[in-house]
Each structure stands twice: as structure tokens, then as C-alpha cells.
Design a protein around this motif. Structure first.
Motif, short mmCIF file in Angstrom:
data_model
loop_
_atom_site.label_atom_id
_atom_site.label_comp_id
_atom_site.label_asym_id
_atom_site.label_seq_id
_atom_site.Cartn_x
_atom_site.Cartn_y
_atom_site.Cartn_z
N GLU A 1 0.75 3.19 -3.31
CA GLU A 1 -0.54 3.86 -3.57
C GLU A 1 -0.67 5.15 -2.76
O GLU A 1 -1.09 6.18 -3.30
CB GLU A 1 -1.70 2.93 -3.22
CG GLU A 1 -1.86 1.77 -4.15
CD GLU A 1 -2.93 0.79 -3.68
OE1 GLU A 1 -3.57 1.03 -2.64
OE2 GLU A 1 -3.12 -0.22 -4.37
N ARG B 1 0.77 -1.24 0.00
CA ARG B 1 0.00 0.00 0.00
C ARG B 1 0.80 1.30 0.00
O ARG B 1 0.24 2.35 -0.32
CB ARG B 1 -0.94 0.03 1.22
CG ARG B 1 -1.96 -1.09 1.21
CD ARG B 1 -2.89 -0.91 0.05
NE ARG B 1 -3.81 -2.03 -0.01
CZ ARG B 1 -4.50 -2.35 -1.07
NH1 ARG B 1 -4.37 -1.66 -2.16
NH2 ARG B 1 -5.31 -3.37 -1.05
N ILE C 1 -0.96 8.87 -4.29
CA ILE C 1 -2.08 9.75 -3.94
C ILE C 1 -1.53 11.12 -3.51
O ILE C 1 -2.01 12.17 -3.96
CB ILE C 1 -2.97 9.13 -2.86
CG1 ILE C 1 -3.77 7.97 -3.44
CG2 ILE C 1 -3.91 10.17 -2.25
CD1 ILE C 1 -4.48 7.11 -2.41
#
Length: 151
Positions: A51, A48, A55
Motif C-alpha cells: 500500500e 502494508r 501510494i
């Protein structure tokens, strides 16, 4: 001290020498997790963290739009100018290369070390900005395919 700790220390040192705060900080975070016996978070971070980082990157790029510094008319104008069309095509090519880079790094994670060292060299000696491991992976994927094609 195990080899992964030594490698992270080396990468952190190279990040400091190369004035790449991002690489030095990332290494320091991983060392901290190792030293505090929190390696159980490595799989979560591996899945994660990219990601979350992307972002944050996209949020920083979109701020001029959300703050009103870029108008709708300016955006529309950019699509009909040659520079705007080049930017659009560049975005398409870059995102495709990033995808190829991610696939390459998933297949050959050991290549990341070379890309990190290359990023450090790029920052330290060529004034680069270390925000492109996926793009480095994309370029590597392109070069790997080119070498395979030429053989």
C-alpha cells in the motif's frame, strides 16, 4: 546461513547484476531486518508495504496534475480522443488484472520468486522497468486461467 538468507542474497545479487536498484534495495532491506533480528516487522511489511509503495507510485504519477503542468482542458480533451479512450480502457483492464494478480499471489506466494526472476531478466536483458509485480501476477493469473481452460 539459512535458505531464506541465501535466496535474498541471490535476489540482491541478481538485482545488482541486472541493474535493478529497486530489487537489490528491497532484498538488502529484508536482509538487514534479518541480520538485526527485526523479523517481527515482516508481517507488518507484508500487510502494508504494498500500500505504501502504491501510494508513492500514484503520488509520482499525479505530480503533473498538482503542479499545473496538465490543464483541465487537456484532461477533458484526452477523454474524447481515441488515445484517451484507449488509455482509459487500459487503466480499467490493468487494474482488474492487478487485482487478479494480487489474489493469485495470496493463494500461491511461491510464484513471486518466478516473477521476481522474470522481472530481473526483463530489466537486465530487455530494458524493462521493475515496477510491475502485480501486473506480472495479473498476467500470470490470466495465463493460469487460460491453461486451465485449455486442459
Amino acid at each position: 546461513m539459512n535458505s531464506s538468507t541465501l535466496l535474498l542474497l541471490l535476489i540482491m545479487l541478481l538485482g545488482i547484476i541486472g541493474r535493478s536498484n529497486i530489487i537489490a534495495a528491497a532484498s538488502a532491506v529484508l536482509l538487514l531486518l534479518q541480520f538485526t533480528n527485526l523479523q517481527r516487522f515482516f508481517p507488518l511489511l507484508e500487510r502494508r508495504a504494498l500500500e505504501v509503495g502504491l501510494i508513492c507510485l500514484v503520488v509520482s504519477v499525479l505530480i503533473p496534475f498538482s503542479s499545473g503542468r496538465v490543464s483541465a482542458a487537456e484532461i477533458l480533451k484526452s477523454f474524447i480522443s481515441s488515445n484517451g479512450i484507449i488509455a482509459l480502457l487500459s487503466g480499467v483492464i490493468a487494474t482488474h488484472m492487478n487485482y487478479q494478480g494480487l489474489e493469485l499471489l495470496q493463494r500461491y506466494p511461491q510464484m513471486m520468486v518466478g516473477m521476481v526472476l522474470g522481472s530481473i531478466i526483463g530489466v537486465a536483458f530487455f530494458g524493462g522497468i521493475p515496477v510491475g509485480p502485480l501486473m506480472a501476477g495479473g498476467i500470470a493469473a490470466l495465463l493460469v486461467q487460460l491453461v486451465a481452460y485449455l486442459k
